[in-house]
Design a protein around this motif. Sequence first.
Motif, PDB file in Angstrom:
ATOM      1  N   ALA A 175       0.839  -1.212   0.000  1.00 12.87           N
ATOM      2  CA  ALA A 175       0.000   0.000   0.000  1.00 12.87           C
ATOM      3  C   ALA A 175       0.872   1.260   0.000  1.00 12.87           C
ATOM      4  O   ALA A 175       0.566   2.242  -0.691  1.00 12.87           O
ATOM      5  CB  ALA A 175      -0.920  -0.011   1.217  1.00 12.87           C
ATOM      6  N   ASP A 176       1.975   1.215   0.746  1.00  9.64           N
ATOM      7  CA  ASP A 176       2.894   2.361   0.762  1.00  9.64           C
ATOM      8  C   ASP A 176       3.507   2.588  -0.616  1.00  9.64           C
ATOM      9  O   ASP A 176       3.622   3.733  -1.080  1.00  9.64           O
ATOM     10  CB  ASP A 176       4.005   2.130   1.792  1.00  9.64           C
ATOM     11  N   LEU A 177       3.904   1.501  -1.279  1.00 10.27           N
ATOM     12  CA  LEU A 177       4.519   1.621  -2.596  1.00 10.27           C
ATOM     13  C   LEU A 177       3.540   2.189  -3.624  1.00 10.27           C
ATOM     14  O   LEU A 177       3.929   2.920  -4.541  1.00 10.27           O
ATOM     15  CB  LEU A 177       5.025   0.251  -3.068  1.00 10.27           C
ATOM     16  N   GLN A 178       2.261   1.844  -3.431  1.00 12.31           N
ATOM     17  CA  GLN A 178       1.258   2.337  -4.372  1.00 12.31           C
ATOM     18  C   GLN A 178       0.610   3.639  -3.888  1.00 12.31           C
ATOM     19  O   GLN A 178      -0.301   4.158  -4.526  1.00 12.31           O
ATOM     20  CB  GLN A 178       0.188   1.256  -4.608  1.00 12.31           C
ATOM     21  N   ASP A 179       1.110   4.109  -2.741  1.00 11.31           N
ATOM     22  CA  ASP A 179       0.674   5.393  -2.193  1.00 11.31           C
ATOM     23  C   ASP A 179      -0.837   5.440  -1.983  1.00 11.31           C
ATOM     24  O   ASP A 179      -1.526   6.387  -2.377  1.00 11.31           O
ATOM     25  CB  ASP A 179       1.111   6.544  -3.107  1.00 11.31           C
ATOM     26  N   VAL A 180      -1.365   4.378  -1.347  1.00 15.48           N
ATOM     27  CA  VAL A 180      -2.798   4.314  -1.050  1.00 15.48           C
ATOM     28  C   VAL A 180      -2.968   3.890   0.402  1.00 15.48           C
ATOM     29  O   VAL A 180      -2.083   3.266   1.000  1.00 15.48           O
ATOM     30  CB  VAL A 180      -3.544   3.324  -1.966  1.00 15.48           C
ATOM     31  N   ARG A 181      -4.112   4.236   0.992  1.00 17.04           N
ATOM     32  CA  ARG A 181      -4.385   3.857   2.378  1.00 17.04           C
ATOM     33  C   ARG A 181      -5.033   2.482   2.472  1.00 17.04           C
ATOM     34  O   ARG A 181      -4.870   1.768   3.457  1.00 17.04           O
ATOM     35  CB  ARG A 181      -5.290   4.898   3.039  1.00 17.04           C
ATOM     36  N   SER A 182      -5.817   2.138   1.479  1.00 19.26           N
ATOM     37  CA  SER A 182      -6.461   0.828   1.455  1.00 19.26           C
ATOM     38  C   SER A 182      -6.277   0.228   0.073  1.00 19.26           C
ATOM     39  O   SER A 182      -5.762   0.877  -0.844  1.00 19.26           O
ATOM     40  CB  SER A 182      -7.945   0.947   1.788  1.00 19.26           C
ATOM     41  N   LEU A 183      -6.692  -1.012  -0.071  1.00 18.45           N
ATOM     42  CA  LEU A 183      -6.557  -1.693  -1.354  1.00 18.45           C
ATOM     43  C   LEU A 183      -7.885  -1.756  -2.097  1.00 18.45           C
ATOM     44  O   LEU A 183      -8.060  -2.550  -3.024  1.00 18.45           O
ATOM     45  CB  LEU A 183      -6.007  -3.114  -1.135  1.00 18.45           C
ATOM     46  N   ALA A 184      -8.815  -0.912  -1.679  1.00 19.63           N
ATOM     47  CA  ALA A 184     -10.121  -0.854  -2.352  1.00 19.63           C
ATOM     48  C   ALA A 184      -9.921  -0.455  -3.810  1.00 19.63           C
ATOM     49  O   ALA A 184      -9.144   0.456  -4.121  1.00 19.63           O
ATOM     50  CB  ALA A 184     -11.027   0.146  -1.650  1.00 19.63           C
ATOM     51  N   GLY A 185     -10.603  -1.143  -4.693  1.00 22.65           N
ATOM     52  CA  GLY A 185     -10.503  -0.841  -6.109  1.00 22.65           C
ATOM     53  C   GLY A 185      -9.326  -1.490  -6.797  1.00 22.65           C
ATOM     54  O   GLY A 185      -9.158  -1.348  -8.019  1.00 22.65           O
ATOM     55  N   LYS A 186      -8.484  -2.201  -6.052  1.00 22.46           N
ATOM     56  CA  LYS A 186      -7.327  -2.864  -6.632  1.00 22.46           C
ATOM     57  C   LYS A 186      -7.680  -4.298  -7.041  1.00 22.46           C
ATOM     58  O   LYS A 186      -8.548  -4.935  -6.444  1.00 22.46           O
ATOM     59  CB  LYS A 186      -6.156  -2.902  -5.645  1.00 22.46           C
ATOM     60  N   THR A 187      -6.981  -4.771  -8.063  1.00 21.38           N
ATOM     61  CA  THR A 187      -7.153  -6.157  -8.508  1.00 21.38           C
ATOM     62  C   THR A 187      -5.934  -6.959  -8.076  1.00 21.38           C
ATOM     63  O   THR A 187      -4.795  -6.561  -8.324  1.00 21.38           O
ATOM     64  CB  THR A 187      -7.289  -6.234 -10.040  1.00 21.38           C
ATOM     65  N   ALA A 188      -6.176  -8.087  -7.406  1.00 19.68           N
ATOM     66  CA  ALA A 188      -5.088  -8.934  -6.915  1.00 19.68           C
ATOM     67  C   ALA A 188      -5.170 -10.318  -7.534  1.00 19.68           C
ATOM     68  O   ALA A 188      -6.267 -10.876  -7.690  1.00 19.68           O
ATOM     69  CB  ALA A 188      -5.148  -9.053  -5.392  1.00 19.68           C
ATOM     70  N   VAL A 189      -4.024 -10.852  -7.914  1.00 23.11           N
ATOM     71  CA  VAL A 189      -3.940 -12.237  -8.388  1.00 23.11           C
ATOM     72  C   VAL A 189      -3.166 -13.021  -7.336  1.00 23.11           C
ATOM     73  O   VAL A 189      -2.006 -12.698  -7.036  1.00 23.11           O
ATOM     74  CB  VAL A 189      -3.237 -12.338  -9.751  1.00 23.11           C
ATOM     75  N   LEU A 190      -3.808 -14.028  -6.773  1.00 21.30           N
ATOM     76  CA  LEU A 190      -3.231 -14.829  -5.687  1.00 21.30           C
ATOM     77  C   LEU A 190      -2.806 -16.185  -6.245  1.00 21.30           C
ATOM     78  O   LEU A 190      -3.614 -16.899  -6.852  1.00 21.30           O
ATOM     79  CB  LEU A 190      -4.281 -15.004  -4.580  1.00 21.30           C
TER      80      LEU A 190
END
Length: 441
Positions: A175-190
């Motif tokens: 989150a710090d690297l992407q400069d965001v407080r939360s991961l809302a709206g992000k797409t994750a591949v696990l």
Amino acid sequence: MVLFSLVASHSNIDLETVARLSAGAAAVSAEVVSGNNAVAGLVTLATCNRYELYAQARSAEEVEDARQSIVAAVSAHSGLAEHQVAEALATQEGPAVPRHLFAVSTGLDSAVVGEREIAGQVRRALSTAQDAGVSTPALVRLFQAASKTAKEVGAQTALGRRGMSIVSVALELAADLQDVRSLAGKTAVLFGTGAYAGAAMAQLAQRGCTDIRVYSISGRAETFTASRGGTALSEETLPGALAEAHLLVGCSGSEQQLAAADLAGLRPGGSAQLTAIDLALSHDFAPDVADLPGVDLLTLETVRQAAPAEQQETLSEAAALVASAAESFEQAQNARSLDHAIVALRRHTMAVLDDEIAKIRQQHGCTAATAEVEFAMRRMVKQLLHVPTVRAKELAAAGDAESYLSALDALYGLKVEPAGLQAAAEEKLAMTHDGGESASA
């Protein structure tokens, strides 16, 4: 029987070697315990940053033989030479075994001190060994005591109250690297469908990530997402998901690695910033992924270095509880070392008593007076055995079983072997007896 452990973790060896040692962990346990050797039982604790084997030798004299059997099996399954395995796995014996495992189960020995996942991993390690039939009562007591200690430390100290874990620290870094407080709206591949992948998915959801896509080379993604949510990916749909992803989280540790060449064609210039989090010991992502523009790679070592330290007072409190629990466990183990001697003394005394009662019955018959005498004699013998029984437990807890065994020999002429030799002799006798029956059959 004697407990010992072989330990390789982030604190004493590089994670690449830990990953290689872990290869074929389940096969090692089954192979070693089923073989006709000095190993009576084995519980394997394999996590993202440790490979530890907790074993029970059949006697103190066979600990080295048991260790060699385990080293040979790990070597065969890992591809490492036996001398490399022997050097990588630190041997622990005596009080060091519970002390280390209890520290591990509480999170004191974790890369992220106080992490929550490790207590569950310790419980699952025992459950797996029990299901495979490779545990022993002593190993069960050891791991159950470790789980109990973890609960007590969690309840009585602030260790782990912040809920930090390797996954949570990694996601905070992302989150710090992407400069965001939360991961809302992000797409994750696990990548992966094991217990660690489940923890990662839960952490992603807690941080607002609702678009989680799961890929498994073993084809278990459908089952995984059916109970946890998310979207299962196939070989055909994986490339599209990689092209759209903001986060990649690797938890599978499969032989198939995602390399820079695999991503370069899917993510042309202008693609969203991508953070790849590699939590697998054997690496899901090749190091060259970090060379791509707009891509950051986080590894277990990165997470370990970034993990916040706990307050010293909390660490001291937790360490004191661990030390106390380990001492109590060791005393309880020692107290059991004279159980067979107590049984031998009781059996000897009762045999003498039964002989005397039989004589009384022969002389006076089964009268009311005879019954009263028998009752009085049995009560007297029970009282006489009380002090020797208490002293046996006291001496055993103090680690001085030899004095008690010598006293039995001097006072009663009872020659009782130490617990380890006694167990080994009984097992040998049983094997001989079984062989004889088989031969006669």
